[in-house]
Motif scaffolding. Structure first.
Motif, PDB file in Angstrom:
ATOM      1  N   SER A  65       0.852  -1.188   0.000  1.00 41.75           N
ATOM      2  CA  SER A  65       0.000   0.000   0.000  1.00 41.75           C
ATOM      3  C   SER A  65       0.884   1.231   0.000  1.00 41.75           C
ATOM      4  N   GLU A  66       0.269   2.375  -0.174  1.00 40.11           N
ATOM      5  CA  GLU A  66       1.038   3.621  -0.201  1.00 40.11           C
ATOM      6  C   GLU A  66       1.745   3.882   1.123  1.00 40.11           C
ATOM      7  N   ASP A  67       1.205   3.340   2.215  1.00 45.15           N
ATOM      8  CA  ASP A  67       1.738   3.640   3.545  1.00 45.15           C
ATOM      9  C   ASP A  67       2.629   2.540   4.106  1.00 45.15           C
ATOM     10  N   ASP A  68       2.585   1.332   3.523  1.00 40.72           N
ATOM     11  CA  ASP A  68       3.340   0.215   4.076  1.00 40.72           C
ATOM     12  C   ASP A  68       4.841   0.347   3.834  1.00 40.72           C
ATOM     13  N   THR A  69       5.598  -0.293   4.699  1.00 43.41           N
ATOM     14  CA  THR A  69       7.038  -0.381   4.513  1.00 43.41           C
ATOM     15  C   THR A  69       7.355  -1.749   3.950  1.00 43.41           C
ATOM     16  N   PHE A  70       7.628  -1.788   2.658  1.00 39.58           N
ATOM     17  CA  PHE A  70       7.882  -3.047   1.974  1.00 39.58           C
ATOM     18  C   PHE A  70       9.082  -3.773   2.571  1.00 39.58           C
ATOM     19  N   LYS A  71      10.067  -3.037   3.009  1.00 37.90           N
ATOM     20  CA  LYS A  71      11.280  -3.643   3.556  1.00 37.90           C
ATOM     21  C   LYS A  71      10.957  -4.485   4.788  1.00 37.90           C
ATOM     22  N   ALA A  72      10.167  -3.926   5.690  1.00 37.56           N
ATOM     23  CA  ALA A  72       9.815  -4.655   6.905  1.00 37.56           C
ATOM     24  C   ALA A  72       8.907  -5.842   6.594  1.00 37.56           C
ATOM     25  N   ILE A  73       8.005  -5.666   5.629  1.00 33.75           N
ATOM     26  CA  ILE A  73       7.098  -6.754   5.253  1.00 33.75           C
ATOM     27  C   ILE A  73       7.894  -7.925   4.683  1.00 33.75           C
ATOM     28  N   MET A  74       8.860  -7.629   3.816  1.00 29.75           N
ATOM     29  CA  MET A  74       9.685  -8.690   3.244  1.00 29.75           C
ATOM     30  C   MET A  74      10.509  -9.392   4.322  1.00 29.75           C
ATOM     31  N   ALA A  75      11.017  -8.632   5.281  1.00 26.94           N
ATOM     32  CA  ALA A  75      11.798  -9.226   6.363  1.00 26.94           C
ATOM     33  C   ALA A  75      10.956 -10.231   7.145  1.00 26.94           C
ATOM     34  N   THR A  76       9.710  -9.854   7.436  1.00 25.85           N
ATOM     35  CA  THR A  76       8.811 -10.753   8.167  1.00 25.85           C
ATOM     36  C   THR A  76       8.475 -11.993   7.342  1.00 25.85           C
ATOM     37  N   ALA A  77       8.201 -11.789   6.054  1.00 21.80           N
ATOM     38  CA  ALA A  77       7.857 -12.914   5.183  1.00 21.80           C
ATOM     39  C   ALA A  77       9.015 -13.904   5.089  1.00 21.80           C
ATOM     40  N   ILE A  78      10.225 -13.395   4.917  1.00 21.74           N
ATOM     41  CA  ILE A  78      11.392 -14.271   4.783  1.00 21.74           C
ATOM     42  C   ILE A  78      11.699 -14.974   6.099  1.00 21.74           C
ATOM     43  N   GLN A  79      11.479 -14.276   7.210  1.00 20.38           N
ATOM     44  CA  GLN A  79      11.687 -14.922   8.511  1.00 20.38           C
ATOM     45  C   GLN A  79      10.782 -16.141   8.658  1.00 20.38           C
ATOM     46  N   LYS A  80       9.535 -16.004   8.251  1.00 13.27           N
ATOM     47  CA  LYS A  80       8.594 -17.126   8.346  1.00 13.27           C
ATOM     48  C   LYS A  80       9.063 -18.307   7.495  1.00 13.27           C
ATOM     49  N   LEU A  81       9.566 -18.004   6.307  1.00 19.34           N
ATOM     50  CA  LEU A  81      10.022 -19.063   5.397  1.00 19.34           C
ATOM     51  C   LEU A  81      11.250 -19.775   5.959  1.00 19.34           C
ATOM     52  N   ILE A  82      12.205 -19.008   6.464  1.00 19.83           N
ATOM     53  CA  ILE A  82      13.412 -19.627   7.028  1.00 19.83           C
ATOM     54  C   ILE A  82      13.060 -20.477   8.244  1.00 19.83           C
ATOM     55  N   THR A  83      12.151 -19.982   9.065  1.00 23.38           N
ATOM     56  CA  THR A  83      11.738 -20.744  10.246  1.00 23.38           C
ATOM     57  C   THR A  83      11.156 -22.090   9.854  1.00 23.38           C
ATOM     58  N   GLN A  84      10.309 -22.098   8.828  1.00 26.64           N
ATOM     59  CA  GLN A  84       9.709 -23.363   8.383  1.00 26.64           C
ATOM     60  C   GLN A  84      10.760 -24.327   7.849  1.00 26.64           C
ATOM     61  N   VAL A  98      18.918 -14.410  -1.962  1.00 30.47           N
ATOM     62  CA  VAL A  98      19.797 -15.496  -2.404  1.00 30.47           C
ATOM     63  C   VAL A  98      19.960 -16.524  -1.285  1.00 30.47           C
ATOM     64  N   GLN A  99      20.119 -16.050  -0.046  1.00 30.62           N
ATOM     65  CA  GLN A  99      20.278 -16.974   1.079  1.00 30.62           C
ATOM     66  C   GLN A  99      19.040 -17.860   1.261  1.00 30.62           C
ATOM     67  N   VAL A 100      17.866 -17.251   1.177  1.00 27.27           N
ATOM     68  CA  VAL A 100      16.650 -18.049   1.360  1.00 27.27           C
ATOM     69  C   VAL A 100      16.423 -18.962   0.163  1.00 27.27           C
ATOM     70  N   GLY A 101      16.849 -18.524  -1.031  1.00 28.80           N
ATOM     71  CA  GLY A 101      16.752 -19.371  -2.217  1.00 28.80           C
ATOM     72  C   GLY A 101      17.660 -20.585  -2.127  1.00 28.80           C
ATOM     73  N   MET A 102      18.889 -20.379  -1.627  1.00 29.36           N
ATOM     74  CA  MET A 102      19.816 -21.494  -1.456  1.00 29.36           C
ATOM     75  C   MET A 102      19.296 -22.491  -0.420  1.00 29.36           C
ATOM     76  N   LEU A 103      18.694 -21.962   0.631  1.00 26.26           N
ATOM     77  CA  LEU A 103      18.113 -22.827   1.648  1.00 26.26           C
ATOM     78  C   LEU A 103      16.955 -23.637   1.072  1.00 26.26           C
ATOM     79  N   ALA A 104      16.134 -22.992   0.249  1.00 31.57           N
ATOM     80  CA  ALA A 104      15.009 -23.687  -0.384  1.00 31.57           C
ATOM     81  C   ALA A 104      15.517 -24.791  -1.304  1.00 31.57           C
ATOM     82  N   LYS A 105      16.538 -24.495  -2.074  1.00 29.73           N
ATOM     83  CA  LYS A 105      17.095 -25.493  -2.995  1.00 29.73           C
ATOM     84  C   LYS A 105      17.666 -26.681  -2.231  1.00 29.73           C
ATOM     85  N   LYS A 106      18.358 -26.405  -1.139  1.00 26.88           N
ATOM     86  CA  LYS A 106      18.975 -27.469  -0.347  1.00 26.88           C
ATOM     87  C   LYS A 106      17.925 -28.361   0.305  1.00 26.88           C
ATOM     88  N   THR A 107      16.781 -27.797   0.642  1.00 27.72           N
ATOM     89  CA  THR A 107      15.724 -28.558   1.320  1.00 27.72           C
ATOM     90  C   THR A 107      14.652 -29.056   0.358  1.00 27.72           C
TER      91      THR A 107
END
Length: 400
Positions: free
Chosen positions: A78-97, A157-166
């Motif tokens: 959205s016009e008001d959201d901080t994409f950087k923080a949203i991506m950080a949260t999304a990637i954290q969830k993926l790495i945790t899984q 790239v780090q999360v992509g490498m982790l996805a490929k390895k798993t």
């Protein structure tokens, strides 16, 4: 048996019958299957006017991803959201899984440490960490340089490498992508470029207004090779007919041909409008049949509901000067029009109203259809403006 109204107008509401999108959906599913087999594919950007069903389309592809064991995150910009923080949260969830597998703990820890540095930089440290990896220290100097283009690339790239390895695959579904700041869009493109080079299993499916293709091209020259840009428009007659008729068939409600023709003509095949018209005409049907009389009787309620919700919610976001600009667009007659025509309608110099044009494009009210021409991003918005300002004088088309 009591009949229920099967039509669902709303922001991103899935229709009872999704018409006219089979080819696009099949292509997306094939793209996911190829990446799962290790074959690099271009990500997708679906672009079009408001009300054509871009969000519905994203959600349908998301369902396929979920059914086929693809890890994914849905992001609405959205016009008001901080994409950087949203991506950080999304990637954290993926790495945790992905970190649950003991055999890749070392790689997961590395990805988590890079992410932690990224989060500390872009979320002011206001995050919690739950990686199931014990104490994870931030990898300073990797994804925390302050150059978002570099930092997003590093963490992706780090999360992509982790996805490929798993043996996982990741999809990011990004809605309203046109609201990304130029810096953020450039960073996303750079990250995807590197991901493709390293053949990592990450795809982006994004949806936005027509201006997104130009924004991406302005960000990176190779943007057209990273994404396939797919235009989503109004439905052709047969598909519009199915979108109208199919939801009613389950309850043995029928439409006469005259009613179908009338509704398709009024709605111009726009999926949201078809859902709204279907909802209103359902209320006035006779003996489980919707005829031309019903269609005409429902038209006023259809327009009132569009005006009070679909149109007004957007109109109210505009400033007084922005509204004047849009009324001047309507005065031009047939759209698209040029900024010179708008300037004449406003009795202003073209240069002086250029900032208004930029503001309206940024807010998603209008877009550039071709060099020097503009139109509304919301279908039939000009008709709405005429209804709320009936004294508006429409100029002849050859006013210039």
């Amino acid at each position: 048996m009591k009949l229920f109204n099967p039509y669902t107008p709303g922001a991103g509401f899935p229709p009872s019958y999704l018409a006219g999108r089979d080819e696009v959906i099949n292509d997306a599913e094939q793209t996911i299957m190829y990446v799962q087999k290790g074959i690099v594919q271009r990500s997708k950007i679906y672009y079009g006017l408001r009300g054509v069903g871009k969000t519905v389309l994203l959600n349908r592809i998301e369902e396929y991803a979920d059914d086929n064991w693809v890890m994914y995150e849905h992001i609405e910009v959205s016009e008001d959201d901080t994409f950087k923080a949203i991506m950080a949260t999304a990637i954290q969830k993926l790495i945790t899984q992905m970190s649950l597998k003991a055999e890749i703990k070392q790689l997961a820890t590395k990805a988590a440490s890079v992410l932690k540095a990224f989060q500390l930089k872009y979320t002011q440290g206001d995050v919690e960490y739950s990686f199931n990896l014990g104490n994870v220290n931030p990898a300073y100097g990797t994804a925390d340089t302050g150059q978002f283009e570099n930092d997003l690339k590093e963490i992706m790239v780090q999360v992509g490498m982790l996805a490929k390895k798993t043996d996982n695959m990741i999809c990011f579904f990004i809605d309203e992508v046109q609201y990304l700041k130029q810096e953020e869009l450039t960073a996303l493109l750079t990250a995807l470029h590197r991901i493709n080079q390293k053949q990592l299993p990450i795809l982006v499916f994004a949806a936005g207004l027509p201006k997104i293709a130009k924004l991406a091209g302005d960000s990176k020259s190779y943007a057209e090779r990273l994404f396939e840009y797919v235009e989503i428009g109004s439905l052709e007659y047969e598909d519009a007919k199915k979108a109208l008729v199919e939801p009613a068939m389950n309850q043995d409600v029928t439409f006469t041909q005259e009613a179908i023709d009338y509704i398709v003509k009024v709605t111009e095949g726009y999926p949201y409008f078809i859902q709204e018209y279907g909802k209103q005409v359902w209320k006035v049907m006779h003996d489980k049949e919707i005829n031309l009389d019903c269609a005409k009787k429902a038209e006023s309620a259809f327009l009132v509901n569009l005006d009070e919700s679909f149109f007004k919610v957007r109109y109210d976001r505009a400033t007084k000067m922005e509204k004047d600009f849009m009324f001047a667009m309507v005065k031009c007659g047939d759209l698209p029009c040029t900024i010179s025509q708008v300037a004449i309608g406003m009795k202003r110099d073209a240069k002086s109203i250029a900032p208004l044009r930029s503001q309206l494009i940024h807010k998603g009210f209008i877009y550039s259809t071709s060099y020097g021409e503009i139109d509304f991003t919301v279908p039939q918005f000009d008709e709405y403006l005429k209804r709320i300002n009936p004294n508006l004088i429409i100029e002849e088309n050859d006013m210039l």
